[in-house]
Write a protein that holds these residues in place. Structure first.
Motif, PDB file in Angstrom:
ATOM      1  N   ILE A  97     -33.324 -40.097  59.644  1.00  0.00           N
ATOM      2  CA  ILE A  97     -33.626 -41.292  58.836  1.00  0.00           C
ATOM      3  C   ILE A  97     -32.347 -41.949  58.356  1.00  0.00           C
ATOM      4  N   ASN A  98     -31.357 -41.150  57.935  1.00  0.00           N
ATOM      5  CA  ASN A  98     -30.099 -41.714  57.426  1.00  0.00           C
ATOM      6  C   ASN A  98     -29.262 -42.383  58.506  1.00  0.00           C
ATOM      7  N   ASP A  99     -29.204 -41.788  59.683  1.00  0.00           N
ATOM      8  CA  ASP A  99     -28.156 -42.147  60.632  1.00  0.00           C
ATOM      9  C   ASP A  99     -28.623 -42.774  61.939  1.00  0.00           C
ATOM     10  N   THR A 100     -29.926 -43.001  62.092  1.00  0.00           N
ATOM     11  CA  THR A 100     -30.394 -43.535  63.371  1.00  0.00           C
ATOM     12  C   THR A 100     -31.378 -44.676  63.146  1.00  0.00           C
ATOM     13  N   GLU A 101     -31.816 -45.249  64.232  1.00  0.00           N
ATOM     14  CA  GLU A 101     -32.801 -46.337  64.172  1.00  0.00           C
ATOM     15  C   GLU A 101     -34.215 -45.829  63.916  1.00  0.00           C
ATOM     16  N   TYR A 102     -34.408 -44.518  63.984  1.00  0.00           N
ATOM     17  CA  TYR A 102     -35.735 -43.937  63.799  1.00  0.00           C
ATOM     18  C   TYR A 102     -36.002 -43.688  62.325  1.00  0.00           C
ATOM     19  N   SER A 112     -37.670 -36.781  54.998  1.00  0.00           N
ATOM     20  CA  SER A 112     -37.540 -37.851  54.015  1.00  0.00           C
ATOM     21  C   SER A 112     -36.960 -37.321  52.704  1.00  0.00           C
ATOM     22  N   ASP A 113     -37.435 -36.160  52.268  1.00  0.00           N
ATOM     23  CA  ASP A 113     -36.912 -35.549  51.037  1.00  0.00           C
ATOM     24  C   ASP A 113     -35.420 -35.263  51.150  1.00  0.00           C
ATOM     25  N   LEU A 114     -34.964 -34.895  52.331  1.00  0.00           N
ATOM     26  CA  LEU A 114     -33.557 -34.554  52.546  1.00  0.00           C
ATOM     27  C   LEU A 114     -32.668 -35.772  52.801  1.00  0.00           C
ATOM     28  N   SER A 115     -33.270 -36.932  52.964  1.00  0.00           N
ATOM     29  CA  SER A 115     -32.520 -38.142  53.290  1.00  0.00           C
ATOM     30  C   SER A 115     -32.009 -38.829  52.029  1.00  0.00           C
ATOM     31  N   GLU A 116     -30.853 -39.415  52.153  1.00  0.00           N
ATOM     32  CA  GLU A 116     -30.320 -40.222  51.061  1.00  0.00           C
ATOM     33  C   GLU A 116     -30.942 -41.609  51.123  1.00  0.00           C
ATOM     34  N   ASP A 117     -30.972 -42.283  50.001  1.00  0.00           N
ATOM     35  CA  ASP A 117     -31.455 -43.660  49.943  1.00  0.00           C
ATOM     36  C   ASP A 117     -30.300 -44.568  50.345  1.00  0.00           C
ATOM     37  N   MET A 118     -30.277 -44.955  51.614  1.00  0.00           N
ATOM     38  CA  MET A 118     -29.158 -45.726  52.156  1.00  0.00           C
ATOM     39  C   MET A 118     -29.130 -47.169  51.649  1.00  0.00           C
ATOM     40  N   SER A 119     -30.162 -47.585  50.911  1.00  0.00           N
ATOM     41  CA  SER A 119     -30.118 -48.910  50.288  1.00  0.00           C
ATOM     42  C   SER A 119     -29.198 -48.908  49.065  1.00  0.00           C
ATOM     43  N   ILE A 120     -28.844 -47.728  48.571  1.00  0.00           N
ATOM     44  CA  ILE A 120     -27.876 -47.608  47.476  1.00  0.00           C
ATOM     45  C   ILE A 120     -26.495 -47.617  48.122  1.00  0.00           C
ATOM     46  N   THR A 121     -25.771 -48.687  47.948  1.00  0.00           N
ATOM     47  CA  THR A 121     -24.548 -48.899  48.720  1.00  0.00           C
ATOM     48  C   THR A 121     -23.338 -48.138  48.183  1.00  0.00           C
ATOM     49  N   LYS A 122     -23.264 -47.910  46.892  1.00  0.00           N
ATOM     50  CA  LYS A 122     -22.117 -47.183  46.347  1.00  0.00           C
ATOM     51  C   LYS A 122     -22.291 -45.689  46.607  1.00  0.00           C
ATOM     52  N   TRP A 123     -21.255 -45.077  47.182  1.00  0.00           N
ATOM     53  CA  TRP A 123     -21.296 -43.670  47.586  1.00  0.00           C
ATOM     54  C   TRP A 123     -21.729 -42.773  46.431  1.00  0.00           C
ATOM     55  N   LEU A 124     -21.058 -42.882  45.280  1.00  0.00           N
ATOM     56  CA  LEU A 124     -21.352 -41.980  44.165  1.00  0.00           C
ATOM     57  C   LEU A 124     -22.766 -42.200  43.629  1.00  0.00           C
TER      58      LEU A 124
END
Length: 185
Positions: A58-63, A81-93
């Motif tokens: 989910i984090n790193d691919t188109e799937y 999904s539980d293990l995925s980060e919310d990539m809509s949050i743009t700031k790393w920290l």
């Protein structure tokens, strides 16, 4: 016809095609295979092993969630999904803080074990470059050394509090000591 684990390996390698790990010039799928191997040593539960293989999809691919659910059922999609980060949050920290907050709230010990194996392997991939360039390694992560120390120690504390697999947790603790000194017990 592939079994579920073989199908997950195929799906994961296809999804990560052309992607490289940040710390090494090797295929991103290597990371998932190592996490899978670490977990295979502590469980034979197929859903957990499949989730470990798919942890970065989910984090790193188109799937996304839907494709995982369609091929591997809702439980696996939920775990990934539980293990995925919310990539809509743009700031790393901020993204890492959200991840840690969600991991603290998650009561599934196997999610915790996958998280520990995931972060353990990331730290293991930094080891050789760390020996060459020292703390400059953290510049390649998106966060400072102090921010990475916080992230990886919080991960350890979650694993310890929730009773993560002792062998995984001990390996994790040992690599933390290499990078950041004593681990707060």
């Amino acid at each position: 016809m592939y079994n579920r684990v073989e199908n997950a390996i195929h799906f994961m390698i296809k999804a990560h095609h052309g992607q490289k790990m940040k710390s090494e010039n090797i295929d991103k799928s290597f990371h998932a295979m190592i996490v899978y191997t670490m977990l295979r040593d502590i469980t034979q539960t197929e859903d957990i092993l499949v989730s470990a293989l798919l942890l970065d999809i989910i984090n790193d691919t188109e799937y996304g969630y839907e494709e995982i659910e369609e091929q591997f059922r809702t439980l696996v999609a939920d775990m990934v999904s539980d293990l995925s980060e919310d990539m809509s949050i743009t700031k790393w920290l901020d993204r890492k803080k959200d991840y840690i907050r969600r991991m603290r709230a998650n009561d599934d010990i196997m999610i915790t074990n996958i998280m520990i194996a995931d972060k353990l392997h990331i730290l293991l991939t930094y080891y050789t470059p760390f020996l060459k360039i020292g703390d400059r390694i953290w510049k390649n992560t998106g966060g400072s050394k102090d921010e990475n120390r916080w992230l990886y120690r919080e991960t350890y504390n979650i694993g310890k509090t929730k009773g993560a697999n002792p062998d995984l947790l001990n390996r994790y603790r040992n690599i933390l000591k290499v990078y950041f000194g004593d681990v707060d017990d």
